[in-house]
Motif scaffolding. Sequence first.
Motif, short mmCIF file in Angstrom:
data_model
loop_
_atom_site.label_atom_id
_atom_site.label_comp_id
_atom_site.label_asym_id
_atom_site.label_seq_id
_atom_site.Cartn_x
_atom_site.Cartn_y
_atom_site.Cartn_z
N UNK A 1 0.74 -1.16 -0.01
CA UNK A 1 0.04 -0.12 0.03
C UNK A 1 0.82 1.37 0.06
N UNK A 2 2.05 1.17 0.81
CA UNK A 2 2.99 2.36 0.87
C UNK A 2 3.48 2.59 -0.49
N UNK A 3 4.00 1.61 -1.04
CA UNK A 3 4.51 1.43 -2.42
C UNK A 3 3.53 2.13 -3.57
N UNK A 4 2.37 1.67 -3.35
CA UNK A 4 1.29 2.11 -4.20
C UNK A 4 0.91 3.47 -4.32
N UNK A 5 0.90 3.87 -2.91
CA UNK A 5 0.65 5.49 -2.55
C UNK A 5 1.85 6.26 -3.26
N UNK A 6 2.98 6.03 -3.23
CA UNK A 6 4.16 6.67 -3.50
C UNK A 6 4.07 6.77 -5.12
N UNK A 7 3.51 5.56 -5.62
CA UNK A 7 3.77 5.53 -7.15
C UNK A 7 2.65 6.60 -7.72
#
Length: 400
Positions: A18-24
């Motif tokens: 989720x963190x990686x998706x948010x950053x993307x």
Amino acid sequence: MSLPPLLLRLWPWHRAALVGLWLLVQVGFLLKFQGPHLANDSELYLSYAANVAEHGHYQFAHPQPARELSPELPNPDTFEYEHVQRYIVYAWFESIWLRLGTGLWGIVLGQIAASGLAAAALYGATRQLAGGRRRAAALATLFFILWPDIQQFNCFLLTESLFISLSVLALAAFVRVRHGGWRAWATLGAVLLLAAFTRPNGFVLAGAALLAGLEYLRQQPGRRWFWGVVAGLLLAIPLALVVLNHHLKSYFIVETYARGELIFGTSAWAVQPAAPLAMPPPGTGQVPRILYFAAHNPWFLLKLMAGKLFVFVSGLKPHYSLAHRLAYVLVLWPLYWLAARGTQLSSVWKLGRVFLLGVPLLQASIVMLTVDDWDVRFQAPVLAFVFVLAALQLTVSNEQ
């Protein structure tokens, strides 16, 4: 709700995903808008913020502003000051970054940071409402991250990004007061106050908290406090109308009624009256003008209100692309249905459900009495509450 085998194996790392998706998503919108994005009201906020950043307070251009010309019209010499007072928290938020010398990039990166904090708070609040179930939290947060009409505002120099973040933080603070002490109540009060002065409709969060409080009092034996608070609220209506009349001074609500606008600033889907409308006389305040129009044109106003509700909820605005409309019909409409069912989950804290439902309902009421915007500025702040209720319905109900 059971997970597919692949997702089940990846589940231990879902928060990192989720963190990686948010950053993307944030990087994607920064690239799309090429950094900070100026929109219709951006210059007004930035002008006020630059004034504050330079002087440490707002300084008028003229030592003696012109006297008030008419109760229903804003003073041209004080318009910027008076209008931005309804958005004062955002203006001061911008002024901090300008004073630090970070410019527009500082404002946008600050908004992105606040949005990231809100996403984390949404995960925690949903998990607490779901009795510790992480699937509900992950699903609600996933909707929040992926819905483009929310995350895009992090790049806009508008109040929406900060207000959306504060709305989610208000939900998280409200959930904490169930088992928290005075610090939880103080945090809730502070967030509600900040939200109320970030946008004129920010009081919907305090209103939802009030509805939850009334429900709590209604559940108590005898209901004496419940009826006492209701009586107090009724007695406070005249004072509230006086305050509202002052705050609406820089708006032109009755004029949008007369044009039959469902969407501000456009004649698309405008409602045409069957007979000439009775308009309020000049020289009256905004609230009396609205009441006069409602009393003399009740059926036309009801048609306007119904049309605005449809535009606000449906997302089918005439200038949207086909793909945008399909996303609303195929994704958001089913989520509305799931959210409506989620309000009935007996295993979820009832006051939490009242708060989650109260925010969208109060916001819809405001749009019906004013006018919807050409984009999703009024709808986006309430979608997180819809996502939480829908996620609870999809997960909690299947495990009861």
